[in-house]
Design an enzyme around this catalytic site. Sequence first.
Site, mmCIF file in Angstrom:
data_model
loop_
_atom_site.group_PDB
_atom_site.id
_atom_site.type_symbol
_atom_site.label_atom_id
_atom_site.label_comp_id
_atom_site.label_asym_id
_atom_site.label_seq_id
_atom_site.Cartn_x
_atom_site.Cartn_y
_atom_site.Cartn_z
ATOM 1 N N ASP A 161 0.836 -1.201 0.000
ATOM 2 C CA ASP A 161 0.000 0.000 0.000
ATOM 3 C C ASP A 161 0.874 1.255 0.000
ATOM 4 O OD1 ASP A 161 -2.241 1.605 0.137
ATOM 5 O OD2 ASP A 161 -3.166 0.458 1.759
ATOM 6 N N GLU A 172 3.337 5.534 -3.318
ATOM 7 C CA GLU A 172 3.641 6.779 -4.067
ATOM 8 C C GLU A 172 4.972 7.398 -3.625
ATOM 9 O OE1 GLU A 172 0.517 7.356 -1.783
ATOM 10 O OE2 GLU A 172 0.134 5.591 -2.961
ATOM 11 N N ASP A 177 -7.890 5.102 -3.265
ATOM 12 C CA ASP A 177 -9.041 5.313 -2.383
ATOM 13 C C ASP A 177 -10.086 6.222 -3.042
ATOM 14 O OD1 ASP A 177 -7.513 3.820 -0.678
ATOM 15 O OD2 ASP A 177 -6.902 5.496 0.583
#
Length: 781
Positions: free
Chosen positions: A399, A402, A468
């Site tokens: 997760d 970035e 998300d």
Amino acid sequence: MTSIKNQINYIFVLVVLLSFFGCMEEDISYKTTSDGVVVTLKNEAIKSGTSLVYMQVLSPTIIKIAIASKDSSLNMPSLIAKEKLNESVTFDIQQKDEIIVLSTDSLTVKLNLENNEIGYFDTSGKLLLEQKQSSIVPFRDSIVGNQNFIKQNFKYADDEVLYGLGQHELDELNVRGKKIELTQQNTRVSSPVILSTKGYGMYWDNYSKSIFNDTGDTSFISSEIGDKIQYYFIKGHHFDLIISGLRDLTGTAPMLPKWALGYIQSRNRYKNKKELVDVVKKQRRLKIPLDGIILDYLHWGDKGFGSMVFDPMDFPNPEGMIDELHNQLNCKLIVSVWPSLKKGIANWKLFDNKNLLLDLNLGDFGQVHDAYNPAAGKLYFDLVKKNYLDKGVDAIWFDATEPEQLEKFAQTRSFIGPTAKYLNLYSYYDMKNIYNGQRELSDNRVFALTRSAFLGQQQFGSVIWSGDIGVDFQALKEQVPTGLNFSMTGIPYWNTDIGGYAGGDPNEPEYQEVFTRWFQYGTFTPFFRAHGRRQPMKTRSGENELWSYGAEKQKILTKFVQLRYRLLPYIYTLFNQVYSQGYTPMRALAFDFLADSKVYEINDQFMFGSDIMVCPVLEKGATQREVYLPKGTAWFDFWTGKKYEGGQKIVAAAPIDILPLFVKAGAILPMGKVMQYVDENPDDKMEIRIYDGEEANFVLYEDEGENNNYENGKGSRISFTYFSKDRTLEIGAIAGEFDGMLKSRTFDIVLVSEKSGVGLFYSKEFTKSVIYKGQPLNIKL
């Protein structure tokens, strides 16, 4: 007399040419190399910092352009693209007046010495793309030191449509007329690749914050930091050729394990072992196919991000839990891991003591490790191995790669230099470290789910999801072109949280409709996974299982899971083509119908493989939708068998239990049995649906499913060729072999009509049924 006159003319011409090149010597010079030409520009080019141009031939269809102010920058290697490809290329360099002409057997590149512009032409002389003014502007600041701002202007044709650039939550495909920031953020994934309907692609080879701008009177790509301007031009008369060229340049996408093509269940989050295992047990009891379940974050309890432990209260004996999932329930386990480590915990100290952390502290989420550093990458993988893989976890969900907090991240300094210069590559290096570690560890195929990507990451077994996102029809509507544009950047494995992420109450009829339509769409994405943080949203999600949405919706959702499993022979073959042919399974219509300009800006239909057209329902309360049937072929309604001519719009029925699907004439669709998990039973009985009207070909691929033996040729191919004129099907001799390969099987062959070969279920009546034992068959239908 004539001879003397000719000699005088020859001398005169020679003097003029020498005089011309003597003048040119002051302004321009060039030298050919073994793979191209380096041109030294002067005068105006010096002012813009672009005095050197290197046109390098990598293949007959791939040209690398590097523009710099000095030799040392010009020859700096790419971090992503190969310096050479494994082929010898014949090319020609000529100077014609004030134009340097580079030619291969597939394209011509012309550098105009008067204005320093470059034109790309096909073999017929048709202009594909114009490179206009270039600029390299030096600057200095306290974060990055001495660097350059770079900008390259381009001119696109008025009728040209551009796709790509990654995942940017747009509700349309065409990126013309838009300004798009190319950075990595939650829900945004930037990969600076564009595909053009003119028959070319381009990769902008820069990793800093960049801008694609096609607004107003100018079109350009710029980057905040760059040693030089560098990009790759790839010609291809259809998109598959361009994507294949990109993969040749930046890495082949491996095959995913076969189980990763099945259905994966998830929510944020399963609180404890009992809750997670009971979900799998209930799914098995209800006969809803399932291949994996995800254990999301905070399974470590209060131990902190990066602790990589199973909380002893909620998940005691994780090895026993995993063994039960594997051996009793035939289910894989995917576990969520983050790139950060909570300050002060034991794992954080391991990194901190060796200076392997970035100066990026995300508070409760911890401090991010320096994935650009091979030593940090190895330590991180070693912890993943020890704490998860060695316990039997099948795959990892990485997760926030970035990583989060873009502005703070850009202020840090990484192992390879100022992070701002390599801003968009964190996920690339993180997944590279994981992939290399896993390949050394075992022969199992690598599968990693992650939230960010950059071109080249396809070679690391990465599946990207869209972050998300919202939970309404507008969010769903955006996901369709978003996923297609991402897939057009060369990275083939993508998916979205089915149902969206934050919100949605499974007890509310309005959200049940959203989830059902999203689930139908998700059935035809490369990775099939429901996830979200449903109401009530406190520290974790409410229920998100298929039975959570009521009995009626459960029946519909189950139907689409079963359809996914029936289509696995088709889907698995597509995924082998990803590896062997540089293929893209989730396809904007322009992939297969580039000659039909009406498809260019259709945002809500796509191909799944080259045979099935998917038409998601994206409007609240809709029970029908308009569908355009691309011209050049006829189309069959998958659910009814009704045949339509292409090149027209129709209104397709779309009650809540139907996702409009159309199969093109000339398709051969292999459909297996409904299984509760992949390889539950051998595919010894397979329905072969033939959509008549054109000659058809399909090559069914099979292999061992989970290991990497396919890379060494361990796999089989069975070719099916249908001749429409005399209704004859030829099944070729099996090619190749692998352990466990079937020696005999039944093919139930169906010529699709409104009476047979339609919908989910196995046809009750066949046109012909044959036993296949690996030898050629010729079957009259």
